[in-house]
Motif scaffolding. Structure first.
Motif: not given
Length: 109
Positions: A75-87
């Protein structure tokens, strides 16, 4: 740092910072939406992270959406926990909507 960002933006107004991102490693046999098949595993570049997922450039005209539920087995609350722009990420095609020209992707490869 902030002052230099402001000066750079004033010298090039409207510049998209994503232009400086690394280009995705694209497959030569997947150039348009019709070339995609469900189950294909592709490499793409994250172009935008939003509250409900991320858009990934996989080399076709339209970016595919990885919904937050398809980003991780945990479970993740925010997609930013997993990816960021440019990954650069590996994704699997899970849904193709030719009529609306939308692609559903999963990072659970």
């Amino acid at each position: 740092m902030t002052l230099s960002d402001i000066i750079e933006e004033l010298s090039k107004p409207g510049r998209d910072p994503r232009e400086d991102m690394p280009k995705p490693i694209l497959r030569s046999d997947v150039l348009k939406l019709e070339d995609l098949k469900e189950g294909m595993v592709l490499t793409g570049t994250v172009r935008n992270v939003i509250d409900f997922g991320a858009f990934v450039d996989i080399g076709v005209k339209h970016d595919g959406l990885v919904h937050i539920s398809e980003m991780s087995d945990k479970f993740i609350r925010n997609p930013s926990e997993v990816v960021s722009v440019g990954d650069v990420v590996k994704v699997k095609v899970i849904k193709i909507d030719q009529e609306r020209q939308k692609v559903g992707l999963s990072m659970k490869v």
